[in-house]
Scaffold this motif. Structure first.
Motif, PDB file in Angstrom:
ATOM      1  N   LEU A 136      -4.011   1.964  -1.736  1.00  0.00           N
ATOM      2  CA  LEU A 136      -5.313   2.589  -1.936  1.00  0.00           C
ATOM      3  C   LEU A 136      -5.762   3.325  -0.683  1.00  0.00           C
ATOM      4  O   LEU A 136      -5.455   2.922   0.443  1.00  0.00           O
ATOM      5  CB  LEU A 136      -6.369   1.538  -2.294  1.00  0.00           C
ATOM      6  N   ARG A 137      -6.515   4.402  -0.933  1.00  0.00           N
ATOM      7  CA  ARG A 137      -7.155   5.131   0.161  1.00  0.00           C
ATOM      8  C   ARG A 137      -8.433   5.758  -0.361  1.00  0.00           C
ATOM      9  O   ARG A 137      -8.496   6.205  -1.506  1.00  0.00           O
ATOM     10  CB  ARG A 137      -6.227   6.221   0.718  1.00  0.00           C
ATOM     11  N   LYS A 138      -9.460   5.780   0.486  1.00  0.00           N
ATOM     12  CA  LYS A 138     -10.708   6.424   0.103  1.00  0.00           C
ATOM     13  C   LYS A 138     -10.552   7.945   0.195  1.00  0.00           C
ATOM     14  O   LYS A 138      -9.960   8.461   1.142  1.00  0.00           O
ATOM     15  CB  LYS A 138     -11.856   5.962   0.998  1.00  0.00           C
ATOM     16  N   MET A 139     -11.104   8.650  -0.790  1.00  0.00           N
ATOM     17  CA  MET A 139     -11.028  10.108  -0.790  1.00  0.00           C
ATOM     18  C   MET A 139     -11.923  10.691   0.295  1.00  0.00           C
ATOM     19  O   MET A 139     -13.025  10.200   0.556  1.00  0.00           O
ATOM     20  CB  MET A 139     -11.444  10.660  -2.165  1.00  0.00           C
ATOM     21  N   GLU A 140     -11.422  11.757   0.931  1.00  0.00           N
ATOM     22  CA  GLU A 140     -12.192  12.500   1.907  1.00  0.00           C
ATOM     23  C   GLU A 140     -12.478  13.895   1.348  1.00  0.00           C
ATOM     24  O   GLU A 140     -12.005  14.258   0.280  1.00  0.00           O
ATOM     25  CB  GLU A 140     -11.428  12.564   3.230  1.00  0.00           C
ATOM     26  N   GLY A 194      -1.199   4.375   7.255  1.00  0.00           N
ATOM     27  CA  GLY A 194      -0.741   3.063   7.676  1.00  0.00           C
ATOM     28  C   GLY A 194      -1.249   1.992   6.729  1.00  0.00           C
ATOM     29  O   GLY A 194      -2.432   1.979   6.367  1.00  0.00           O
ATOM     30  N   VAL A 195      -0.362   1.102   6.322  1.00  0.00           N
ATOM     31  CA  VAL A 195      -0.735  -0.004   5.436  1.00  0.00           C
ATOM     32  C   VAL A 195      -1.344  -1.107   6.285  1.00  0.00           C
ATOM     33  O   VAL A 195      -0.694  -1.657   7.181  1.00  0.00           O
ATOM     34  CB  VAL A 195       0.487  -0.525   4.658  1.00  0.00           C
ATOM     35  N   ASP A 210      -5.257  -0.694 -14.642  1.00  0.00           N
ATOM     36  CA  ASP A 210      -4.179  -0.412 -15.587  1.00  0.00           C
ATOM     37  C   ASP A 210      -2.934   0.114 -14.880  1.00  0.00           C
ATOM     38  O   ASP A 210      -1.807  -0.180 -15.294  1.00  0.00           O
ATOM     39  CB  ASP A 210      -4.649   0.598 -16.636  1.00  0.00           C
ATOM     40  N   LEU A 211      -3.125   0.887 -13.831  1.00  0.00           N
ATOM     41  CA  LEU A 211      -1.987   1.472 -13.130  1.00  0.00           C
ATOM     42  C   LEU A 211      -1.212   0.426 -12.340  1.00  0.00           C
ATOM     43  O   LEU A 211       0.022   0.487 -12.273  1.00  0.00           O
ATOM     44  CB  LEU A 211      -2.473   2.581 -12.193  1.00  0.00           C
ATOM     45  N   CYS A 212      -1.897  -0.544 -11.748  1.00  0.00           N
ATOM     46  CA  CYS A 212      -1.258  -1.489 -10.826  1.00  0.00           C
ATOM     47  C   CYS A 212      -1.334  -2.923 -11.331  1.00  0.00           C
ATOM     48  O   CYS A 212      -1.370  -3.862 -10.521  1.00  0.00           O
ATOM     49  CB  CYS A 212      -1.925  -1.393  -9.455  1.00  0.00           C
ATOM     50  N   GLN A 213      -1.334  -3.120 -12.621  1.00  0.00           N
ATOM     51  CA  GLN A 213      -1.527  -4.466 -13.157  1.00  0.00           C
ATOM     52  C   GLN A 213      -0.373  -5.405 -12.824  1.00  0.00           C
ATOM     53  O   GLN A 213      -0.551  -6.615 -12.770  1.00  0.00           O
ATOM     54  CB  GLN A 213      -1.697  -4.394 -14.674  1.00  0.00           C
ATOM     55  N   ASP A 214       0.824  -4.876 -12.585  1.00  0.00           N
ATOM     56  CA  ASP A 214       1.987  -5.722 -12.302  1.00  0.00           C
ATOM     57  C   ASP A 214       2.407  -5.644 -10.839  1.00  0.00           C
ATOM     58  O   ASP A 214       3.529  -6.051 -10.492  1.00  0.00           O
ATOM     59  CB  ASP A 214       3.169  -5.312 -13.196  1.00  0.00           C
ATOM     60  N   ARG A 215       1.522  -5.159  -9.955  1.00  0.00           N
ATOM     61  CA  ARG A 215       1.896  -4.973  -8.555  1.00  0.00           C
ATOM     62  C   ARG A 215       0.817  -5.520  -7.640  1.00  0.00           C
ATOM     63  O   ARG A 215      -0.330  -5.713  -8.042  1.00  0.00           O
ATOM     64  CB  ARG A 215       2.103  -3.481  -8.252  1.00  0.00           C
ATOM     65  N   SER A 216       1.211  -5.739  -6.406  1.00  0.00           N
ATOM     66  CA  SER A 216       0.222  -6.051  -5.379  1.00  0.00           C
ATOM     67  C   SER A 216      -0.433  -4.751  -4.917  1.00  0.00           C
ATOM     68  O   SER A 216       0.170  -3.671  -4.991  1.00  0.00           O
ATOM     69  CB  SER A 216       0.885  -6.770  -4.198  1.00  0.00           C
ATOM     70  N   VAL A 217      -1.659  -4.843  -4.423  1.00  0.00           N
ATOM     71  CA  VAL A 217      -2.435  -3.656  -4.032  1.00  0.00           C
ATOM     72  C   VAL A 217      -2.888  -3.833  -2.583  1.00  0.00           C
ATOM     73  O   VAL A 217      -3.397  -4.895  -2.209  1.00  0.00           O
ATOM     74  CB  VAL A 217      -3.651  -3.457  -4.954  1.00  0.00           C
ATOM     75  N   HIS A 218      -2.694  -2.774  -1.768  1.00  0.00           N
ATOM     76  CA  HIS A 218      -3.046  -2.830  -0.354  1.00  0.00           C
ATOM     77  C   HIS A 218      -3.866  -1.597   0.021  1.00  0.00           C
ATOM     78  O   HIS A 218      -3.640  -0.496  -0.493  1.00  0.00           O
ATOM     79  CB  HIS A 218      -1.783  -2.882   0.519  1.00  0.00           C
ATOM     80  N   TRP A 219      -4.780  -1.801   0.980  1.00  0.00           N
ATOM     81  CA  TRP A 219      -5.528  -0.693   1.541  1.00  0.00           C
ATOM     82  C   TRP A 219      -4.715  -0.007   2.631  1.00  0.00           C
ATOM     83  O   TRP A 219      -3.921  -0.643   3.322  1.00  0.00           O
ATOM     84  CB  TRP A 219      -6.846  -1.181   2.137  1.00  0.00           C
ATOM     85  N   THR A 220      -4.944   1.306   2.766  1.00  0.00           N
ATOM     86  CA  THR A 220      -4.302   2.077   3.833  1.00  0.00           C
ATOM     87  C   THR A 220      -5.366   2.843   4.607  1.00  0.00           C
ATOM     88  O   THR A 220      -6.511   2.987   4.158  1.00  0.00           O
ATOM     89  CB  THR A 220      -3.284   3.080   3.261  1.00  0.00           C
ATOM     90  N   THR A 221      -4.976   3.340   5.764  1.00  0.00           N
ATOM     91  CA  THR A 221      -5.870   4.143   6.578  1.00  0.00           C
ATOM     92  C   THR A 221      -5.110   5.341   7.127  1.00  0.00           C
ATOM     93  O   THR A 221      -3.899   5.255   7.383  1.00  0.00           O
ATOM     94  CB  THR A 221      -6.463   3.309   7.733  1.00  0.00           C
ATOM     95  N   ARG A 222      -5.800   6.451   7.291  1.00  0.00           N
ATOM     96  CA  ARG A 222      -5.167   7.650   7.822  1.00  0.00           C
ATOM     97  C   ARG A 222      -4.960   7.511   9.336  1.00  0.00           C
ATOM     98  O   ARG A 222      -5.794   6.929  10.047  1.00  0.00           O
ATOM     99  CB  ARG A 222      -6.042   8.865   7.534  1.00  0.00           C
TER     100      ARG A 222
END
Length: 233
Positions: A130-134, A170-171, A188-200
């Motif tokens: 994941l990343r926040k939109m700029e 960077g994760v 729905d997109l990531c229901q079978d995966r782990s989810v991590h935040w990233t940064t620019r």
């Protein structure tokens, strides 16, 4: 007309008789059971018809609000055309990229404009990022939302007119997100995966390795290569 009485053991029945004429037939009872069965069948048919009509109407509405944009862009290193597609759902404020690499591996990138998030789902990884939109991200996806006149369109970008840049993400360590806490498109997109935040960041540095990159091209003649690496614990 002569009134007649017929006597039986337990009951006295009254009938109307005429001189030499047969007795009139008894009054028939209204078939209540048949009426209720007919009404129930009609009601069931009406419910099924309304359900099919509503489902068809929602499908047509969703089809009208979605636009498929196919993008052909030359690869920066080999010059071979890379085919991508983007499904634009203006009603839900979503742009979903399907990116196929030269190795014929397909990744998905979802721009959730309503919540201001980008979700990367690379095929070669077991995680989503994941990343926040700029502001540049909003500007790029606006090129899809501005033209909704055609349900399908094709954009072919030229080598000389296309601006290309590389972004490093960077994760973050210990940044795993519970997928059930995400909104519906991302869940729905990531229901079978782990989810991590990233940064620019400016780059991974010499001590870190880039694990994978995803190339995304927009109709505004901008192609972005998003490369990921893992930050130290």
């Amino acid at each position: 007309m002569v009134r007649c009485w017929n006597r039986s053991e337990n009951l006295v029945e009254e009938a109307q008789c005429t001189d030499g004429a047969p007795a009139a037939a008894p009054r028939s009872h209204f078939p209540h059971k048949a009426v209720w069965v007919s009404l129930a069948a009609s009601l069931l048919l009406l419910v099924i018809t309304l359900g099919l009509t509503g489902k068809l109407g929602l499908s047509q509405l969703h089809a009208q609000s979605s636009q498929i944009v196919r993008i052909s862009a030359p690869d920066q290193s080999s010059g071979v055309l890379i085919n991508q597609s983007a499904v634009v759902d203006a009603q839900k404020h979503l742009v979903t990229f399907t990116v196929t690499s030269l190795a014929n591996q397909t990744s998905t990138v979802l721009f959730d404009i309503k919540h201001g998030l980008i979700c990367y789902k690379p095929v070669e990884q077991s995680s989503c990022f994941l990343r926040k939109m700029e502001q540049p991200d909003f500007d790029n996806v606006q090129s899809f939302l501005q033209d909704q006149t055609h349900q399908q369109s094709h954009v072919q970008l030229s080598w000389n007119e296309t601006q290309r840049r590389t972004e490093f993400l960077g994760v973050l360590a210990n940044s795993q997100v519970d997928p059930s806490a995400l909104d519906e498109p991302l869940k729905d997109l990531c229901q079978d995966r782990s989810v991590h935040w990233t940064t620019r960041s400016d780059g991974p540095g010499k001590q870190r390795l880039v694990y994978f990159c995803i190339d995304i091209c927009f109709p505004s003649n901008i192609c972005v290569s998003v490369c990921f690496y893992y930050l130290p614990e």
